[in-house]
Design an enzyme around this catalytic site. Structure first.
Site, PDB file in Angstrom:
ATOM      1  N   GLU A 144       1.261  -3.714  16.928  1.00 56.05           N
ATOM      2  CA  GLU A 144      -0.158  -3.789  17.539  1.00 56.05           C
ATOM      3  C   GLU A 144      -0.794  -4.950  17.146  1.00 56.05           C
ATOM      4  O   GLU A 144      -0.655  -5.401  16.152  1.00 56.05           O
ATOM      5  CB  GLU A 144      -0.577  -2.344  17.203  1.00 56.05           C
ATOM      6  CG  GLU A 144      -0.034  -1.171  17.398  1.00 56.05           C
ATOM      7  CD  GLU A 144       0.287  -0.831  18.838  1.00 56.05           C
ATOM      8  OE1 GLU A 144      -0.615  -1.310  19.832  1.00 56.05           O
ATOM      9  OE2 GLU A 144       1.033   0.035  19.144  1.00 56.05           O
ATOM     10  N   CYS A 167      -0.613  21.050 -21.602  1.00 61.14           N
ATOM     11  CA  CYS A 167      -1.797  21.116 -22.115  1.00 61.14           C
ATOM     12  C   CYS A 167      -2.825  21.988 -21.190  1.00 61.14           C
ATOM     13  O   CYS A 167      -4.066  21.965 -21.446  1.00 61.14           O
ATOM     14  CB  CYS A 167      -2.215  19.958 -22.359  1.00 61.14           C
ATOM     15  SG  CYS A 167      -2.934  19.193 -20.822  1.00 61.14           S
ATOM     16  N   HIS A 180      -1.636   1.574  -4.081  1.00 58.76           N
ATOM     17  CA  HIS A 180      -2.133   3.045  -3.679  1.00 58.76           C
ATOM     18  C   HIS A 180      -1.049   3.848  -4.808  1.00 58.76           C
ATOM     19  O   HIS A 180      -0.823   5.181  -4.301  1.00 58.76           O
ATOM     20  CB  HIS A 180      -1.895   3.332  -2.470  1.00 58.76           C
ATOM     21  CG  HIS A 180      -3.159   2.675  -1.595  1.00 58.76           C
ATOM     22  ND1 HIS A 180      -2.992   2.394  -0.266  1.00 58.76           N
ATOM     23  CD2 HIS A 180      -4.303   2.043  -2.093  1.00 58.76           C
ATOM     24  CE1 HIS A 180      -3.965   1.745   0.284  1.00 58.76           C
ATOM     25  NE2 HIS A 180      -4.790   1.434  -0.843  1.00 58.76           N
ATOM     26  N   GLN A 182       1.061  -1.195   0.031  1.00 59.31           N
ATOM     27  CA  GLN A 182       0.084   0.091   0.086  1.00 59.31           C
ATOM     28  C   GLN A 182       0.870   1.306  -0.098  1.00 59.31           C
ATOM     29  O   GLN A 182       0.479   2.364   0.203  1.00 59.31           O
ATOM     30  CB  GLN A 182      -0.884   0.011   1.247  1.00 59.31           C
ATOM     31  CG  GLN A 182      -1.890  -1.168   1.352  1.00 59.31           C
ATOM     32  CD  GLN A 182      -2.352  -1.269   2.663  1.00 59.31           C
ATOM     33  OE1 GLN A 182      -3.450  -0.563   3.277  1.00 59.31           O
ATOM     34  NE2 GLN A 182      -2.043  -2.272   3.575  1.00 59.31           N
ATOM     35  N   ASN A 183       2.340   1.146   0.047  1.00 58.12           N
ATOM     36  CA  ASN A 183       3.124   2.143   0.169  1.00 58.12           C
ATOM     37  C   ASN A 183       3.318   2.711  -1.015  1.00 58.12           C
ATOM     38  O   ASN A 183       3.448   2.182  -1.940  1.00 58.12           O
ATOM     39  CB  ASN A 183       4.213   1.710   0.872  1.00 58.12           C
ATOM     40  CG  ASN A 183       3.885   1.299   2.377  1.00 58.12           C
ATOM     41  OD1 ASN A 183       2.907   1.526   2.830  1.00 58.12           O
ATOM     42  ND2 ASN A 183       4.800   0.482   2.849  1.00 58.12           N
TER      43      ASN A 183
END
Ligand code: BJW
Ligand code: ZN
Length: 253
Positions: free
Chosen positions: A222, A157, A127, A109-110
């Site tokens: 955690e 543009c 991501h 996801q990094n």
């Protein structure tokens, strides 16, 4: 023996059993926790990015459309932390797992390129990537070092430029997420590292793997919701425990 050493032994045994089969599929899924020891803050929890910035103001598609200059201001202040970061021992261990054929894919996801910098080859970035800048109108790509001064910077543009990262309420890059789902569905082993399991669709990948009977090994400081599907939970810093895990596996090969 400490709890983590017992869990580590269990994890090594699981990997040995799976990798002794003639054919198997294994992947690593990573989140911001894997890059914390490289100096990049995580999003949630103590010192997290969302503790400092409101994600409704800078983290969503609507926020970007409302005020692109604000997000660019933030990028100018923080992008170098990400772009100058170096891989840490957790990234190196994951690259080694791929190099030794123990896993086939790293799904991340990094947006920091640290898996690639550590040597991982098959990386699926769910991501996006902060070093890619694209025009929202014509899709032309720019480098972050080569941008017009104005805020927000504009393409030749006239279209506004934006970093090629996925904000909330935006869809993930189609090819990557489709590939990631297919990897997760056919996996025999999923190693989940440093993600809070709060953002979908990424967080749903381990559940898909579990449904297809994969073994799930987790490294996190955690306890997260993925605990309910974990076969092994290594509760500690991944930059400490992943290298030990990887060396143990390689030693026994
Ligand atoms: C360590 C450690 C150490 C620390 N060792 N461990 C309501 C309910 C449910 C879902 C939704 C909802 N409303 C909307 C949704 C969907 C939404 C979502 O999931 N929201 C939830 C927050 C509720 N998802 C989306 O919008 C996604 N798109 C989507 O679904 O499209 C479909 C669609 C679109 C439109 C219409 C219809 C359908 C897109 C998600 C985009 C996420 N973007 C960000 C920012 C990207 C840019 C950037 O990187 O700057 O991605 S948000 C942020 O969270 C970032 C991360 O990749 C992502 C995940 O976070 P991660 O990596 O898990 O980090 P943390 O900080 O959360 O956790 C770190 C972990 O590491 C912790 O567990 C620590 O304990 C641990 N740790 N040190 C080991 N040393
Ligand atoms: Zn353009």
């Amino acid at each position: 023996m400490s709890k983590n050493k017992t869990e580590l032994k269990k994890a090594v045994e699981i990997v040995q059993e799976i990798t002794s089969k003639r054919k198997y599929h294994a992947y690593v899924l990573t989140g911001a926790g894997v890059s914390k020891a490289s100096g990049i803050p995580t999003f949630r929890g103590e010192d997290g990015f969302w503790e400092v910035y409101d994600f409704d103001e800078v983290g969503t598609k609507a926020a970007w459309m409302r005020d692109p200059a604000k997000i660019w201001q933030l990028l100018h202040e923080g992008a170098n932390i990400v772009l100058d970061a170096k891989p840490n021992p957790a990234h190196t261990a994951i690259a080694k797992l791929e190099e030794r054929g123990i896993i086939q894919h790293t799904i991340t996801q990094n947006i920091d390129s640290l898996h690639q910098k550590a040597g991982s080859k098959k990386v699926l970035e769910l991501h996006g990537n902060l070093s890619r800048i694209v025009c929202i109108k014509c899709n032309k790509q720019y480098s972050l070092d080569d941008l017009p001064e104005e805020l927000p910077p504009k393409c030749d543009c006239g279209g506004i430029l934006r970093p090629d990262v996925v904000l909330f309420d935006e869809t993930l890059p189609e090819k990557e997420i489709r590939h990631a789902f297919s990897v997760a569905r056919k996996a025999d082993l999923a190693i989940i590292v440093g993600t809070s399991a709060e953002v979908i669709p990424a967080a749903s990948l381990p559940y898909l793997s579990k449904k297809s009977r994969a073994k799930i090994i987790i490294f996190n400081t955690e306890i997260t919701d993925h605990k309910q599907i974990a076969d092994v939970y290594i509760h500690g810093k991944c930059e400490k425990w992943l290298p030990i895990f990887t060396e143990e596996i390689i030693k026994e090969m």
